[in-house]
Design an enzyme around this catalytic site. Structure first.
Site, short mmCIF file in Angstrom:
data_model
loop_
_atom_site.label_atom_id
_atom_site.label_comp_id
_atom_site.label_asym_id
_atom_site.label_seq_id
_atom_site.Cartn_x
_atom_site.Cartn_y
_atom_site.Cartn_z
N SER A 139 0.81 -1.22 0.00
CA SER A 139 0.00 0.00 0.00
C SER A 139 0.85 1.27 0.00
O SER A 139 1.51 1.56 -0.97
CB SER A 139 -0.96 -0.05 1.18
OG SER A 139 -1.84 1.04 1.15
N ASP A 189 -1.24 1.36 -4.03
CA ASP A 189 -2.05 0.33 -4.68
C ASP A 189 -3.43 0.84 -5.08
O ASP A 189 -4.29 0.06 -5.51
CB ASP A 189 -2.18 -0.92 -3.80
CG ASP A 189 -2.87 -0.63 -2.48
OD1 ASP A 189 -2.72 0.49 -1.95
OD2 ASP A 189 -3.58 -1.52 -1.98
N ASP A 196 -6.10 1.82 -3.59
CA ASP A 196 -7.38 1.56 -2.94
C ASP A 196 -7.82 2.84 -2.22
O ASP A 196 -8.93 2.93 -1.72
CB ASP A 196 -7.32 0.36 -1.98
CG ASP A 196 -6.27 0.48 -0.90
OD1 ASP A 196 -5.38 1.35 -1.01
OD2 ASP A 196 -6.33 -0.30 0.07
N ASP A 224 -2.78 6.22 -3.35
CA ASP A 224 -1.63 5.63 -2.66
C ASP A 224 -1.02 4.57 -3.58
O ASP A 224 -1.41 4.46 -4.75
CB ASP A 224 -2.07 5.04 -1.31
CG ASP A 224 -2.98 3.85 -1.46
OD1 ASP A 224 -3.73 3.81 -2.45
OD2 ASP A 224 -2.95 2.95 -0.60
MG MG Z 1 -3.57 1.07 -0.09
#
Ligand code: MG
Length: 435
Positions: free
Chosen positions: A94, A234, A236, A232
């Site tokens: 992340s 990744d 999400d 961020d």
């Molecule tokens: Mg993330």
């Protein structure tokens, strides 16, 4: 020992997150799961290495893999459903620094695992794997492009935007670098992209928070754009910059979006570290607020049990239940754009959210010392609530002291009517650590 933290398994590559561990997790998942598995990875230098090992572990135990390749975490959620998988894996750390990586496992609904983690942990520790004979080894299907196209299509089908906008998107060189700008362009917008080289060498701090998004703010201003969107590592998560180039605080944008997507009588699920301005603002709309432990795992579980259609953390991690159970930073950004078209400029909307000053700081603390430190702090406090860490509600203010689940820190959150009061509260909290 626990393998899974608040966001799956995470640590420094080749010391904590080793090829050996990844293989065991892959074999454990392959032994446990009753069907195919979708596997994706973020843009870190170690991600392909770890992904290949996980895929080997899963297929060695006879399960087929849909290999999505480099993709945002939410694409895994879409792929699990689209390809009829029983689980998904995302190789990502992340927002952690580049030397970290992690393994996050999803169930067939695209929800982060919780109880099942213990079963997988147990298989890893006992090295109890169900390896198959030569003619039962799983197959690998390459589905990179198909998965991304399905994700894009689903976003476009669920967002209603009539006009065209100028949008600046900062992907932080993360997993959405080649995807998020493309999706917004396909929507008909004029897109300027920043930090869109997914090479695992991040040029800014990966959390989509104010201090990391100065370039985004400046670019929105200089290009007279309508909106700035950041992700961020990744993707999400989402961070928002308004049309004046001003960063919109996590809690403020969360309150606005909750009021936009929920109806009177609905329950909004958020975490113990979220601002009370959210509660105050949503009261006007007849929406109540329920708090959980920190982490999207806890939020999504509570959403399910409370039948809530929207939940989120004040870190830009939002879950739209009708869209998918995996937090989706690209869909979140699109939803903000839709809200802007329907309700007006974000710079105006944000003025309606009550003013409180929230300060979040972190104190370094090694993982193995966290329990001891927290129990000392507990002895010094009274009137606390223990949903996650220690939260104390005072008149017009509150504070939370909580060990991070993913990093070697203890986090302190303080909120009060004025910045001065919040800072005073923060000083008092820090004094608790003085020994
Ligand atoms: Mg993330």
């Amino acid at each position: 020992m626990r393998l899974f933290g608040t966001s799956g398994i995470r640590g420094i590559v080749n010391s904590e997150i080793t090829p050996q561990l990844a293989l065991k997790v892959g074999m454990a998942l392959g032994s446990y799961v009753d069907g195919d598995v979708a596997v994706a990875h973020d843009s870190r230098t170690s991600s392909v290495m770890l992904k290949d090992i996980i895929v080997s572990g899963i297929t060695a135990c006879g399960k087929d893999v849909y290999d999505i390749g480099l993709a945002p975490t939410p694409t895994t959620g879409i792929a699990i459903k689209s390809f009829g998988c029983k689980a998904g894996v995302t190789i990502t750390a992340s927002h952690n620094p580049p030397q970290y990586n992690g393994i996050k496992i999803w169930d067939e609904e695209g929800m982060a695992l919780s109880e099942e983690e213990k079963i997988i942990e147990d298989l890893v520790f006992r090295e109890n794997f169900n390896l198959k004979e030569w003619d039962k080894i799983g197959k690998v299907y390459e589905r990179h492009e198909e998965a991304l196209m399905l994700h894009k299509k689903r976003i476009l089908n669920n967002i209603k935007i009539k006009k065209k906008y100028k949008i600046v998107i900062d992907c932080g060189n993360g997993a959405a670098s080649l995807f998020s700008p493309y999706v917004f362009k396909e929507m008909g917008n004029n897109v300027i992209s920043l930090n869109a080289s997914p090479d695992g060498r991040f040029s800014r701090g990966l959390e989509p928070e104010k201090k990391n998004l100065r370039v985004l703010s400046d670019t929105v201003k200089a290009s007279e754009a309508d909106l700035g969107i950041a992700h961020d590592g990744d993707a999400d998560r989402v961070g928002i910059v308004d049309e004046n180039g001003e960063y919109v605080d996590y809690d403020v944008i969360l309150a606005l979006v909750a009021s936009y997507v929920l109806k009177e009588g609905d329950i909004f699920i958020t975490t113990v570290d979220a601002s009370i301005k959210i509660d105050e603002y949503l009261k006007k709309y007849g929406i109540s607020v329920k708090r959980t432990k920190v982490g999207d795992v806890a939020v999504v579980r509570e959403m399910k049990s409370m039948h809530s259609s929207f939940g989120g953390e004040p870190s830009g991690t939002w879950i739209f239940r009708d869209f998918q159970m995996t937090p989706d930073g690209i869909y979140s950004g699109a939803k903000v754009l839709e809200m802007k078209e329907e309700r007006g400029d974000i710079s105006e909307l944000k003025k309606e959210v009550p003013e409180y000053k929230i300060i979040r700081e972190k104190i370094p603390c090694e993982n193995n010392k966290k329990d001891k430190v927290m129990s000392r702090i507990k002895d010094k406090l009274s009137g606390y609530e223990e949903i996650d860490g220690l939260r104390v509600d005072l008149k017009d203010s509150w504070f939370l002291i909580r060990p991070s689940g993913t990093e070697p820190y203890i986090r302190i959150t303080c909120e009060a009517r004025t910045g001065e009061k919040a800072e005073r509260l923060m000083r008092k909290c820090k004094e608790l650590f003085s020994e």
